[in-house]
Design an enzyme around this catalytic site. Structure first.
Site, PDB file in Angstrom:
ATOM      1  N   SER A 206       0.906  -1.229   0.213  1.00  0.00           N
ATOM      2  CA  SER A 206      -0.003   0.044  -0.018  1.00  0.00           C
ATOM      3  C   SER A 206       0.907   1.181   0.000  1.00  0.00           C
ATOM      4  O   SER A 206       2.109   1.128   0.202  1.00  0.00           O
ATOM      5  CB  SER A 206      -1.015   0.017   1.187  1.00  0.00           C
ATOM      6  OG  SER A 206       0.030   0.258   2.433  1.00  0.00           O
TER       7      SER A 206
ATOM      8  N   THR B 103      -1.773   8.368   2.591  1.00  0.00           N
ATOM      9  CA  THR B 103      -1.535   7.053   2.542  1.00  0.00           C
ATOM     10  C   THR B 103      -2.305   6.468   3.705  1.00  0.00           C
ATOM     11  O   THR B 103      -2.737   7.037   4.683  1.00  0.00           O
ATOM     12  CB  THR B 103      -0.027   6.895   2.911  1.00  0.00           C
ATOM     13  OG1 THR B 103       0.259   7.086   4.127  1.00  0.00           O
ATOM     14  CG2 THR B 103       0.718   7.508   1.797  1.00  0.00           C
TER      15      THR B 103
ATOM     16  N   LYS C  94      13.408   8.097  12.312  1.00  0.00           N
ATOM     17  CA  LYS C  94      13.810   8.586  10.880  1.00  0.00           C
ATOM     18  C   LYS C  94      15.112   9.400  10.950  1.00  0.00           C
ATOM     19  O   LYS C  94      15.726   9.350   9.939  1.00  0.00           O
ATOM     20  CB  LYS C  94      12.408   9.565  10.339  1.00  0.00           C
ATOM     21  CG  LYS C  94      11.469   8.488  10.209  1.00  0.00           C
ATOM     22  CD  LYS C  94      11.512   7.567   9.306  1.00  0.00           C
ATOM     23  CE  LYS C  94      10.446   6.610   8.986  1.00  0.00           C
ATOM     24  NZ  LYS C  94      10.551   5.526   7.825  1.00  0.00           N
TER      25      LYS C  94
ATOM     26  N   TYR D  31       9.085   7.968  16.269  1.00  0.00           N
ATOM     27  CA  TYR D  31       8.970   7.748  14.750  1.00  0.00           C
ATOM     28  C   TYR D  31      10.109   8.735  14.366  1.00  0.00           C
ATOM     29  O   TYR D  31      10.785   8.470  13.309  1.00  0.00           O
ATOM     30  CB  TYR D  31       7.526   8.010  14.159  1.00  0.00           C
ATOM     31  CG  TYR D  31       7.547   8.023  12.627  1.00  0.00           C
ATOM     32  CD1 TYR D  31       7.468   6.600  12.265  1.00  0.00           C
ATOM     33  CD2 TYR D  31       7.434   9.053  11.852  1.00  0.00           C
ATOM     34  CE1 TYR D  31       7.178   6.547  10.870  1.00  0.00           C
ATOM     35  CE2 TYR D  31       7.268   9.002  10.496  1.00  0.00           C
ATOM     36  CZ  TYR D  31       7.227   7.628  10.119  1.00  0.00           C
ATOM     37  OH  TYR D  31       7.259   7.601   8.605  1.00  0.00           O
TER      38      TYR D  31
ATOM     39  N   ILE E 200       3.098   4.481  -0.266  1.00  0.00           N
ATOM     40  CA  ILE E 200       4.186   4.767  -1.282  1.00  0.00           C
ATOM     41  C   ILE E 200       5.008   3.467  -1.533  1.00  0.00           C
ATOM     42  O   ILE E 200       5.555   3.618  -3.008  1.00  0.00           O
ATOM     43  CB  ILE E 200       5.157   5.790  -0.462  1.00  0.00           C
ATOM     44  CG1 ILE E 200       4.585   7.188  -0.178  1.00  0.00           C
ATOM     45  CG2 ILE E 200       6.608   5.841  -1.177  1.00  0.00           C
ATOM     46  CD1 ILE E 200       5.397   8.014   0.715  1.00  0.00           C
TER      47      ILE E 200
END
Length: 322
Positions: free
Chosen positions: A50, A234, A205, A201, A52
């Site tokens: 799903s 998304t 990253k 998160y 990107i």
């Protein structure tokens, strides 16, 4: 200062990361960069069922590439594969079911893959944002296990295959959120203090940016890059950041727009004319730190991250089934 960093990042995002930012940047794109035939080249995309990941896999398939979809959910993955094959007419689409939060499973997959396939381009796209602190069956904090350790193991386990390939590339999908985080090696699994899934998160990253920079130094014949897709509509954004989605849904990029720079980094000749190890947004290298943000890390912290991840990696390799 954290308030300042978050405010600057969000204002920057309103201007650059939205659909309008993409439309403005794309006026300067050269369409010929991605109008290429990649038949005979092999691409592996994690998190490909799903968002990107699927959009990237589909565009590579349109250009004739052999695409390996690495997904966690078998049913959704099979639907995605069928969609890609139907829309592109490319039959060279292969499915692998792997949970990227399970290091033993990643090792088992990578070792089997190395013996059975070739690989030119690895796209580390799989990720998660779990908003409450959850542990995997191995006792790992789930965001760290998926976003950082999973990416590390998948990449390092496939490096021997990539080292043998022509024009080998590794692309990791990061986030502009990392701009508000300084590398923190003292609490990699977010066990201290209150748990903020968004900031965890963002820290993961930031770790991915550091990994990319370190890999680029160590493996000169592979082109490494890390990128920010902008704010795209998304399934992951809808489920993990519902408030953000409701506020920004009319301005979010499409999945294809979010995937554009991943595709460009994966297939274009122009991408590898730029140095390895850079952070990209809309086909351009961009800074990895905001002005006055104090997010730079000492080299010893970056090296320590690599050492700790290698220790984790080897621990799980030694108990990998098979």
């Amino acid at each position: 200062m954290s308030w300042y960093r978050n405010t600057v990042w969000f204002v920057k995002g309103l201007r650059e990361y939205t659909r309008g930012g993409y439309e403005s940047a794309s006026k300067h794109f050269n369409p010929a960069d991605v109008e290429v035939d990649v038949a005979g080249r092999s691409f592996l995309v994690t998190g490909a069922n799903s968002g990107i990941g699927k959009a990237t896999a589909k565009e590579i398939a349109r250009r004739g590439g052999t695409v390996h979809l690495v997904c966690r959910n078998k049913e959704r993955a099979e639907v995605a594969k069928e969609e890609i094959v139907t829309e592109t007419g490319n039959q060279n689409i292969f499915l692998h079911i792997v949970d990227m939060s399970n290091p033993k499973e990643i090792w088992k997959f990578a070792e089997k893959f190395r013996n059975e396939h070739k690989l030119n381009v690895l796209i580390n796209n799989a990720g998660c944002m779990v908003n409450n602190r959850e542990l995997t069956e191995d006792g790992l904090e789930k965001n760290f296990a998926t976003n950082t350790l999973g990416t590390y193991i998948m990449t390092t386990a496939l490096l021997p295959l990539l080292e043998k390939a022509a024009d080998a590339r590794v692309i990791t999908v990061s986030s502009g959120g990392m701009l508000v985080q300084k590398l923190n090696i003292s609490d990699l699994q977010s066990g201290n203090g209150p748990f903020d899934g968004t900031m965890v998160y963002a820290q993961n990253k930031r770790q991915q940016v550091v990994l990319t920079e370190q890999w680029a130094k160590a493996h000169r014949n592979i082109h490494f890059s890390v990128m920010h897709p902008g704010w795209a509509d998304t399934p992951a954004v809808r489920s993990s950041m519902p408030d953000f989605y409701e506020r920004m849904k009319n301005s979010l990029r499409t999945e294809a727009q979010g995937a554009d720079t991943v595709l460009w980094l994966a297939v274009s000749a122009e991408a590898t004319k730029l140095p390895s190890g850079l952070f990209f947004q809309d086909r351009q290298p961009v800074p990895t730190h905001l002005p006055l943000a104090y997010t730079h890390s000492p080299p010893e912290d970056e090296q320590k991250l690599m050492e700790v991840l290698e220790e984790f990696s080897q621990k799980f390799k030694s108990i990998s089934p098979g």
